[in-house]
Design a protein around this motif. Sequence first.
Motif, mmCIF file in Angstrom:
data_model
loop_
_atom_site.group_PDB
_atom_site.id
_atom_site.type_symbol
_atom_site.label_atom_id
_atom_site.label_comp_id
_atom_site.label_asym_id
_atom_site.label_seq_id
_atom_site.Cartn_x
_atom_site.Cartn_y
_atom_site.Cartn_z
ATOM 1 N N ASP A 229 -4.082 1.565 -5.969
ATOM 2 C CA ASP A 229 -5.316 2.344 -5.950
ATOM 3 C C ASP A 229 -6.496 1.515 -5.439
ATOM 4 O OD1 ASP A 229 -6.879 4.548 -6.258
ATOM 5 O OD2 ASP A 229 -7.003 4.457 -8.447
ATOM 6 N N ASP A 230 -7.457 2.212 -4.839
ATOM 7 C CA ASP A 230 -8.634 1.563 -4.276
ATOM 8 C C ASP A 230 -9.845 2.471 -4.480
ATOM 9 O OD1 ASP A 230 -10.481 0.167 -2.773
ATOM 10 O OD2 ASP A 230 -9.685 0.827 -0.835
ATOM 11 N N GLY A 231 -10.857 1.943 -5.109
ATOM 12 C CA GLY A 231 -12.076 2.718 -5.361
ATOM 13 C C GLY A 231 -12.763 3.197 -4.086
ATOM 14 N N HIS A 232 -12.430 2.583 -2.956
ATOM 15 C CA HIS A 232 -13.053 2.986 -1.692
ATOM 16 C C HIS A 232 -12.290 4.094 -0.987
ATOM 17 C CE1 HIS A 232 -15.138 -1.099 -1.674
ATOM 18 N NE2 HIS A 232 -16.089 -0.204 -1.641
ATOM 19 N N ASP A 233 -11.116 4.498 -1.507
ATOM 20 C CA ASP A 233 -10.319 5.539 -0.849
ATOM 21 C C ASP A 233 -9.825 6.525 -1.900
ATOM 22 O OD1 ASP A 233 -8.548 7.162 0.492
ATOM 23 O OD2 ASP A 233 -7.202 5.564 1.146
ATOM 24 N N SER A 234 -10.461 7.697 -1.933
ATOM 25 C CA SER A 234 -10.117 8.667 -2.974
ATOM 26 C C SER A 234 -8.772 9.336 -2.712
ATOM 27 C CB SER A 234 -11.216 9.724 -3.096
ATOM 28 O OG SER A 234 -11.314 10.445 -1.894
ATOM 29 N N THR A 235 -8.160 9.089 -1.547
ATOM 30 C CA THR A 235 -6.830 9.651 -1.293
ATOM 31 C C THR A 235 -5.726 8.643 -1.613
ATOM 32 O OG1 THR A 235 -6.771 8.951 1.041
ATOM 33 C CG2 THR A 235 -7.719 11.109 0.568
ATOM 34 N N CYS A 236 -6.107 7.550 -2.245
ATOM 35 C CA CYS A 236 -5.125 6.555 -2.669
ATOM 36 C C CYS A 236 -4.608 6.986 -4.045
ATOM 37 C CB CYS A 236 -5.841 5.212 -2.760
ATOM 38 S SG CYS A 236 -4.849 3.824 -2.281
ATOM 39 N N ALA A 237 -3.296 6.980 -4.230
ATOM 40 C CA ALA A 237 -2.729 7.523 -5.464
ATOM 41 C C ALA A 237 -3.015 6.602 -6.660
ATOM 42 C CB ALA A 237 -1.229 7.709 -5.310
ATOM 43 N N PRO A 238 -3.571 7.162 -7.726
ATOM 44 C CA PRO A 238 -3.873 6.347 -8.899
ATOM 45 C C PRO A 238 -2.640 6.156 -9.779
ATOM 46 C CG PRO A 238 -4.679 8.580 -9.228
ATOM 47 C CD PRO A 238 -4.025 8.554 -7.868
ATOM 48 N N ARG A 239 -1.641 5.462 -9.263
ATOM 49 C CA ARG A 239 -0.456 5.193 -10.083
ATOM 50 C C ARG A 239 -0.019 3.763 -9.838
ATOM 51 N NH1 ARG A 239 4.039 9.353 -8.435
ATOM 52 N NH2 ARG A 239 5.511 7.729 -9.007
ATOM 53 N N PRO A 240 0.567 3.147 -10.877
ATOM 54 C CA PRO A 240 0.914 1.734 -10.764
ATOM 55 C C PRO A 240 1.950 1.477 -9.674
ATOM 56 C CG PRO A 240 1.746 2.664 -12.828
ATOM 57 C CD PRO A 240 0.905 3.716 -12.189
ATOM 58 N N VAL A 241 1.942 0.259 -9.138
ATOM 59 C CA VAL A 241 2.899 -0.120 -8.092
ATOM 60 C C VAL A 241 4.040 -0.891 -8.757
ATOM 61 C CG1 VAL A 241 3.200 -1.387 -5.937
ATOM 62 C CG2 VAL A 241 1.014 -0.276 -6.434
ATOM 63 N N GLU A 242 5.263 -0.436 -8.529
ATOM 64 C CA GLU A 242 6.429 -1.116 -9.104
ATOM 65 C C GLU A 242 6.637 -2.459 -8.411
ATOM 66 O OE1 GLU A 242 6.452 1.695 -7.444
ATOM 67 O OE2 GLU A 242 7.110 3.342 -8.719
ATOM 68 N N ASP A 243 7.303 -3.385 -9.083
ATOM 69 C CA ASP A 243 7.605 -4.677 -8.489
ATOM 70 C C ASP A 243 8.836 -4.534 -7.576
ATOM 71 O OD1 ASP A 243 8.185 -7.271 -7.797
ATOM 72 O OD2 ASP A 243 7.658 -8.085 -9.758
ATOM 73 N N VAL A 244 8.587 -4.161 -6.318
ATOM 74 C CA VAL A 244 9.714 -3.922 -5.397
ATOM 75 C C VAL A 244 10.356 -5.230 -4.944
ATOM 76 C CG1 VAL A 244 8.895 -1.696 -4.532
ATOM 77 C CG2 VAL A 244 8.179 -3.774 -3.371
ATOM 78 N N VAL A 245 9.614 -6.330 -5.009
ATOM 79 C CA VAL A 245 10.168 -7.617 -4.584
ATOM 80 C C VAL A 245 11.202 -8.104 -5.596
ATOM 81 C CG1 VAL A 245 9.610 -10.035 -4.129
ATOM 82 C CG2 VAL A 245 8.121 -8.232 -3.247
ATOM 83 N N LYS A 246 10.847 -7.974 -6.856
ATOM 84 C CA LYS A 246 11.738 -8.431 -7.917
ATOM 85 C C LYS A 246 13.057 -7.654 -7.931
ATOM 86 C CE LYS A 246 11.476 -9.229 -12.888
ATOM 87 N NZ LYS A 246 10.720 -8.738 -14.064
ATOM 88 N N SER A 247 12.968 -6.358 -7.686
ATOM 89 C CA SER A 247 14.175 -5.516 -7.780
ATOM 90 C C SER A 247 14.941 -5.447 -6.461
ATOM 91 C CB SER A 247 13.790 -4.099 -8.217
ATOM 92 O OG SER A 247 13.026 -3.470 -7.203
#
Lengths: 484, 107
Positions: A229-247
């Motif tokens: 998420d980014d306060g400067h872009d209201s079309t950015c989804a407000p949901r956490p990002v999974e750790d794709v590198v670890k998995s």
Amino acid sequence: MSDLVALRDDIRSGKTTARTAVDGYLARIEQQNPTLNAYRETFANEARASADSIDRAIAAGDVTGPLAGVPIAIKDNIVTRLGSTTCSSRILENYHSPFDATVIDRLAAAGAILIGKTNMDEFAMGSSCETCAWGAVRNPWDTTRVPGGSSGGSAAAVAANLCAAALGSDTGGSIRQPASLCGIVGFKPSFGRISRYGLVAFGSSLDQIGPLTHSVRDAALLYQCMAGDDGHDSTCAPRPVEDVVKSLEDVPRAFRVGLPTQYRNGNAAAVDAAVTRAVEHFKAMGAEIVDIDLPLTDVGISTYYVIAPAEACSNLARFDGIRYGHRTKSASAHDLFDLYAHSRAEGFGREVQRRIMLGTYVLSAGYYDAYYRRALQIRRLIKQEFDTAFGKCDVILGPTSPTAAFTIGGVTDPLSMYMCDVYTVNTNIAGICGISLPAGFDESTGTRLPVGIQLQAQAFAEPLLFKIARSYECAQGGREFISA
Amino acid sequence: MSDLSDSKSPLGIDDVRHVAKLARLALSQERLAQLQRELVAILGHIEQLQAIDTTGLEPMTHPLTLSNRLADDVPEPGMPIAELLRNAPATEGVFLVVPKVLGGESA
């Protein structure tokens, strides 16, 4: 030959330095860019200074970020305070951004070094990098051929090993198609995953920033550094990002690969063969192969060429010769209307004008319902079709592009050029994610031309998509580099 | 303003001229004629959308189903005016220079 992750690890362990990496890429750029035209400008002094400061920090044992010391190229529609941002258009020649895009801030925070800005189709409108106002970009595998587009400069720069990785933008295939034609990895995240603040807008409901890389693990790492998420872009989804590198290295559990019957019409033989080899790979991994039906594949281009030009003509209305950009010197521009109309006619190239005209037409009185509203209704059908398909499979497998790279000047008719994106536009229309992977070569013309396969997954299914793509990459032994 | 759907031919040269005016593009006769040919071909292809039954479908304007998101009402510094004006093609002090506005746009 190595990928970004390997370079990062070597810099971190002291096996090499960021300065050595920067100097090496700059030397290669100096040698190859006059032919390839992948970069519009490089930031030699600034990149060397950043590299030296990162090397000092590493030597002092200071904590450094996950991209510390790796040189990254940026498509020229992502604004940077450094240098200029032109979108490869005369209308923005000499435009200097007063701010950095959010993705630039995030890459810098992770320790990446900006090495330069890459050429593109003007305003990201094209599939060949021939509409670039600063000349066509060439494919490093065969310099008589196009690199694809619109992120063709970024794709050529990665393919020729002129950077550790590059950023592009994808509105209808502009990351994945050039990645396919240049034999590298190109990833379009789900809509809303990466901030577009500082991305010069083309199609606001379609655009996404994403990485073009040497490997799937590089793409996963860059995605993780930029997503969220980014306060400067209201079309950015407000949901956490999974750790794709670890998995990433977890071998995926039993999964289902969907094969749409509609993805096998009129492809080059080498492209169909690459898909068939991928099917065998996934079968051998224990995946279930499922036939699926995507009958609206065929109308994707028509739907896209209503929605995207409509959004583009609105977004490009801001280029008026008043606040920034090219202003006409024509003596006949004595009132405001003429100033706008002459500045825009002089500043925009032919493909951009064509799309502005098309977009203005489909939004005009009497045609709005027949074209624009109808296209948005069909967009919902396309989304529903994917939803149904993803009830039967976890990823959809198919070609990225129907053919390998074509010759420069080889496709002149606009409609034929639009058809290059037949397998990629619906990903953006539905807002799901997709990745193009190097999958062999077409040797039917006498030169080795890369072909790619595409995997698409549901919106926000990046962790699974990366795992499956990584397993394919590991089995293939990674991408092939061009021999010197 | 003329309604484009009144014209008989699918996209006549007068329609193309009208669209260019709406789009604020000063194009030559030759360029307009070329665009007419190209747009007719593209619109001919797009015509396939008319065959699809869209009855009762809600238009999908956006892939995300987000409602309006409001920022906290906290003042933040704006962008520096001098830096913004650096990109302007014609300025006078802190003002942008434009042609005479009153009197309206040309017809």
